[in-house]
Design an enzyme around this catalytic site. Structure first.
Site, PDB file in Angstrom:
ATOM      1  CB  SER A  96      -0.871   0.029   1.252  1.00 60.11           C
ATOM      2  OG  SER A  96      -1.600  -1.149   1.384  1.00 60.11           O
ATOM      3  CE  LYS A 171      -4.500  -0.942   2.238  1.00 63.89           C
ATOM      4  NZ  LYS A 171      -4.987  -2.069   3.001  1.00 63.89           N
ATOM      5  CE  LYS A 239       1.749   2.324   4.434  1.00 65.45           C
ATOM      6  NZ  LYS A 239       1.519   1.145   3.708  1.00 65.45           N
TER       7      LYS A 239
HETATM    8  P1  NAD Z   1       5.961  -6.227   7.308  1.00 68.63           P
HETATM    9  O1  NAD Z   1       6.802  -5.140   7.864  1.00 68.63           O
HETATM   10  O2  NAD Z   1       5.499  -7.347   8.202  1.00 68.63           O
HETATM   11  O3  NAD Z   1       6.730  -6.937   6.054  1.00 68.63           O
HETATM   12  C1  NAD Z   1       7.408  -6.238   5.052  1.00 68.63           C
HETATM   13  C2  NAD Z   1       8.602  -7.080   4.590  1.00 68.63           C
HETATM   14  O4  NAD Z   1       9.264  -6.380   3.513  1.00 68.63           O
HETATM   15  C3  NAD Z   1       9.653  -7.290   5.682  1.00 68.63           C
HETATM   16  O5  NAD Z   1       9.875  -8.688   5.847  1.00 68.63           O
HETATM   17  C4  NAD Z   1      10.876  -6.550   5.161  1.00 68.63           C
HETATM   18  O6  NAD Z   1      12.110  -7.164   5.518  1.00 68.63           O
HETATM   19  C5  NAD Z   1      10.656  -6.609   3.655  1.00 68.63           C
HETATM   20  N1  NAD Z   1      11.388  -5.571   2.911  1.00 68.63           N
HETATM   21  C6  NAD Z   1      11.435  -4.224   3.165  1.00 68.63           C
HETATM   22  N2  NAD Z   1      12.215  -3.594   2.272  1.00 68.63           N
HETATM   23  C7  NAD Z   1      12.665  -4.555   1.425  1.00 68.63           C
HETATM   24  C8  NAD Z   1      13.544  -4.530   0.291  1.00 68.63           C
HETATM   25  N3  NAD Z   1      14.095  -3.392  -0.140  1.00 68.63           N
HETATM   26  N4  NAD Z   1      13.800  -5.700  -0.336  1.00 68.63           N
HETATM   27  C9  NAD Z   1      13.268  -6.873   0.103  1.00 68.63           C
HETATM   28  N5  NAD Z   1      12.434  -6.964   1.178  1.00 68.63           N
HETATM   29  C10 NAD Z   1      12.148  -5.806   1.827  1.00 68.63           C
HETATM   30  O7  NAD Z   1       4.729  -5.507   6.595  1.00 68.63           O
HETATM   31  P2  NAD Z   1       3.290  -6.135   6.246  1.00 68.63           P
HETATM   32  O8  NAD Z   1       2.394  -5.993   7.430  1.00 68.63           O
HETATM   33  O9  NAD Z   1       3.461  -7.466   5.589  1.00 68.63           O
HETATM   34  O10 NAD Z   1       2.786  -5.051   5.169  1.00 68.63           O
HETATM   35  C11 NAD Z   1       3.273  -5.004   3.834  1.00 68.63           C
HETATM   36  C12 NAD Z   1       2.382  -4.062   3.032  1.00 68.63           C
HETATM   37  O11 NAD Z   1       1.039  -4.562   3.047  1.00 68.63           O
HETATM   38  C13 NAD Z   1       2.331  -2.628   3.587  1.00 68.63           C
HETATM   39  O12 NAD Z   1       2.306  -1.697   2.531  1.00 68.63           O
HETATM   40  C14 NAD Z   1       1.010  -2.606   4.354  1.00 68.63           C
HETATM   41  O13 NAD Z   1       0.453  -1.286   4.433  1.00 68.63           O
HETATM   42  C15 NAD Z   1       0.162  -3.545   3.515  1.00 68.63           C
HETATM   43  N6  NAD Z   1      -0.945  -4.211   4.240  1.00 68.63           N
HETATM   44  C16 NAD Z   1      -0.712  -4.789   5.476  1.00 68.63           C
HETATM   45  C17 NAD Z   1      -1.773  -5.410   6.136  1.00 68.63           C
HETATM   46  C18 NAD Z   1      -1.586  -6.051   7.505  1.00 68.63           C
HETATM   47  O14 NAD Z   1      -2.607  -6.369   8.151  1.00 68.63           O
HETATM   48  N7  NAD Z   1      -0.357  -6.261   7.977  1.00 68.63           N
HETATM   49  C19 NAD Z   1      -3.047  -5.453   5.552  1.00 68.63           C
HETATM   50  C20 NAD Z   1      -3.236  -4.899   4.293  1.00 68.63           C
HETATM   51  C21 NAD Z   1      -2.160  -4.283   3.644  1.00 68.63           C
END
Ligand code: NAD
Length: 295
Positions: A96, A171, A239
């Protein structure tokens, strides 16, 4: 079976990539954190050393990282997707992030002959684990049709919204509803608790009436049980609301309650709550009321 790539194996990405593996596809995986990559390897994923290597080996690359600068780093930073990606392949950003930056990233990749979709999701960790996410997609219709079978493995309600960036705009709209509903549920349970009613019973009654919502069910339960482990982190929702408020500013639009919800999340974050679940927004309301739900 398709050669897929998955970058970003956090709370959301790991179960999503797991579904693609379980459906029999080859998944080339990379994350800055090696632990989830190792875990997926034991389920058949191919470990890659960089985002570039994922792009070299995959026809469709899925990305699920936290924020706009992270997607930029994945696409155009060191050992990036843009260095390895082949003409005709597809990059699908399911994070997102900013709708404005998304359009710019799509333009740069299109100039390299790469098709791009923005496909952020809603449904939380539960939706990712159960393969029931709602997926909102921006990009060309024919690219959407090509990737749709893979979306159907990870989600249930899959809607092509429009051009590149429109998925992200959708979103942001989603996150406005979610934040304001969490705030409303927090106020309602706090009011009931302070007035002496049992918040568990109040939630139970409300779930059968017009105030029913998934957020009352899940986030309401978290507020009552004091279960604020993530989930969806406060900093990620900050964010998203910042994206809403930046967008509103550039559109000359007033979003008063979004601004209040953003301020409440800021108050939780500044007290050390950035990595709590967004249901912890209620902690800021409780501070104002000098009362804890259920106390
Ligand atoms: P998270 O922090 O658990 O996971 C993100 C992952 O990305 C981490 O493992 C991190 O090491 C990896 N990462 C970051 N930079 C990187 C790079 N340059 N190269 C490779 N890997 C990299 O986050 P999340 O909760 O999984 O959320 C991810 C996205 O999904 C966000 O944009 C969030 O807004 C969206 N989202 C999350 C949820 C939720 O409930 N957690 C729900 C809907 C949408």
């Amino acid at each position: 079976m398709a050669k897929l790539g998955f970058i970003g194996l956090g709370i959301m990405g790991k179960p999503m990539a797991g579904h693609l593996l379980a459906a029999g596809h080859t998944v080339h995986a990379f994350d800055l954190n090696p632990a989830p990559v190792r875990e997926l390897t034991s389920r058949g994923a191919v470990v890659c050393k960089s985002n570039k290597e994922v792009a070299q080996k995959s026809e469709i690359v899925f990305i699920m990282v936290p924020d706009t600068p992270d997607v930029e780093a994945v696409l155009f930073g060191k050992d990036a997707v843009s260095e390895g990606v082949k003409t005709g392949s597809v990059v699908v950003d399911m994070s997102s992030i900013s709708p404005v930056a998304t359009k710019e990233f799509a333009r740069k990749l299109a100039a390299m002959g790469v098709n791009v979709l923005d496909a952020p999701v809603s449904g939380g960790e539960v939706g990712a684990v159960n393969g029931t996410l709602s997926i909102m997609v921006g990009g060309k219709p024919e690219v959407f049709e090509e990737v749709k079978p893979y979306f159907q493995i990870m989600g249930k309600n899959i809607v092509h919204i429009g051009d590149n960036g429109d998925g992200q705009t959708c979103k942001v709209a989603n996150q406005i509803v979610v934040a304001l509903t969490i705030e409303a549920v927090g106020e309602a349970l706090l009011f009931a608790s302070k007035a002496g009613a049992d918040p568990k019973k109040v939630r139970e009654a409300l779930l059968g009436g017009f105030a029913q919502s998934r957020i009352l069910e899940l986030q309401g339960e978290r507020m009552i049980r004091r279960n604020f482990g993530p989930g969806f982190r406060v900093r990620l929702h900050q964010k998203d609301l910042n994206l809403a408020l930046e967008g509103a500013r550039s559109l000359g639009l007033s979003l008063p309650n979004t601004a209040i919800a953003a301020q409440l999340l800021n108050a939780v974050a500044v007290q050390g709550g950035s990595d709590l679940d967004h249901s912890a927004l209620v902690l800021a309301l409780e501070g104002l009321a000098n009362h804890k739900i259920g106390a």
